[in-house]
Design a protein around this motif. Structure first.
Motif: not given
Length: 224
Positions: A108, A130-134, A137, A140-141
């Motif tokens: 994150d 931003t989230k930690k899954e990608d 991210q 992109k964000r």
């Protein structure tokens, strides 16, 4: 180049006859006195979206000079050269990598972005996470925010991002709550125009608020 003319105008249409772009802008900027028609058009030319590729690279133009030049062009209501915009955007992305490390690392992150428009009323600070899954991210964000900023012909002028952490949810809420309260109580010069969008606040001030909320939010950073 013909002079660019833009002005504030009062909202005179109803929802039924409102243009789609006007409705979107009202929702986005939260100000019924501003519309897409007020944004600089620069003879229908859009700001260049490139960074420092071969076409727009100027080895004699440093980032600080580029920012000064961009401000001068904006103040004069003139379209800045592509190489100036590219240099400013490139430095903003370099700042992200300098402040937050490699943008490919999972985790994150909290970020503070300042988008500057030739129309000063359309410049704003964006708070987000931003989230930690990608892994992609972050890129992109922020690129999505840059695309969104085109509606105001705004450039990513300054950027800050945190190092990866376990969770930035509480941190983000704390920053937005602080700025929202400041806007409501007129503590600092800031106007909230949407949940994560603020006008009138200096970029450095927004970053300081984010850093102060770091300790209060109990952020746990991931090992480098």
């Amino acid at each position: 180049m013909a002079e660019v003319l833009f002005c504030r105008r009062r909202w005179r249409t109803t929802i039924s006859d409102m243009r789609e772009e006007d409705l979107y802008t009202e929702q986005y900027f939260g100000d019924e006195h501003l519309s897409v028609a007020d944004a600089p058009q620069w003879e229908q030319q859009a700001l260049p979206t490139t960074r420092l590729n071969v076409e727009h690279r100027n080895p004699y133009l440093d980032s600080m000079t580029a920012k000064v030049l961009l401000g001068d062009y904006f103040d004069a209501g003139r379209l800045p050269p592509a190489e100036v915009v590219a240099a400013v955007r490139h430095q903003s992305w370099r700042d992200l990598e300098y402040k937050g490390g490699s943008l490919d690392v999972v985790g994150d992150r909290l970020y503070v972005l300042f988008f500057r428009s030739m129309c000063s009323k359309l410049s704003y600070v964006k708070i987000g996470r931003t989230k930690k899954e990608d892994k992609a991210q972050v890129q992109k964000r922020i690129m999505a925010h840059e695309s969104e900023a085109k509606i105001a012909q705004a450039v990513l002028f300054d950027a800050w991002i945190s190092r990866p952490c376990v969770s930035a949810v509480v941190w983000e809420k704390g920053v937005k709550a602080h700025l929202s309260a400041a806007a409501a109580e007129d503590i600092i010069p800031v106007e909230q125009v949407k949940a994560e969008y603020f006008r009138g606040i200096a970029f450095g001030t927004a970053v300081r608020v984010a850093r102060r909320q770091e300790d209060r939010s109990g952020v746990v950073f991931l090992a480098p």
